[in-house]
Design a protein around this motif. Sequence first.
Motif, PDB file in Angstrom:
ATOM      1  N   GLU A  21      32.281  69.289 160.597  1.00 50.95           N
ATOM      2  CA  GLU A  21      31.301  69.257 159.514  1.00 50.95           C
ATOM      3  C   GLU A  21      30.271  68.141 159.691  1.00 50.95           C
ATOM      4  OE1 GLU A  21      31.301  68.605 154.707  1.00 50.95           O
ATOM      5  OE2 GLU A  21      33.014  69.624 155.630  1.00 50.95           O
ATOM      6  N   ARG A  24      27.777  69.072 162.457  1.00 50.64           N
ATOM      7  CA  ARG A  24      26.886  70.137 161.998  1.00 50.64           C
ATOM      8  C   ARG A  24      25.830  69.580 161.041  1.00 50.64           C
ATOM      9  NH1 ARG A  24      26.716  73.706 165.470  1.00 50.64           N
ATOM     10  NH2 ARG A  24      25.799  75.114 163.978  1.00 50.64           N
ATOM     11  N   HIS A  25      26.243  68.632 160.201  1.00 50.04           N
ATOM     12  CA  HIS A  25      25.314  68.004 159.267  1.00 50.04           C
ATOM     13  C   HIS A  25      24.217  67.254 160.024  1.00 50.04           C
ATOM     14  CE1 HIS A  25      23.816  65.752 155.817  1.00 50.04           C
ATOM     15  NE2 HIS A  25      23.942  64.663 156.548  1.00 50.04           N
TER      16      HIS A  25
END
Length: 51
Positions: A21, A24-25
């Motif tokens: 996550e 991806r951020h």
Amino acid sequence: MLVHGKNLEQKENHKTKYRDEESRHYLAEIRARYNEWKSKGEFLTAWREDF
């Protein structure tokens, strides 16, 4: 596509890396800034006849 965009695209589409996550951020943030930079750069010209 510019070299920077291709490099970013490879990271975005990698099958095993950058899947968490947080990664991806950061990739999404980088992509947004890259697209903004690229769109501004497309309007620049290297040659001006008035010089």
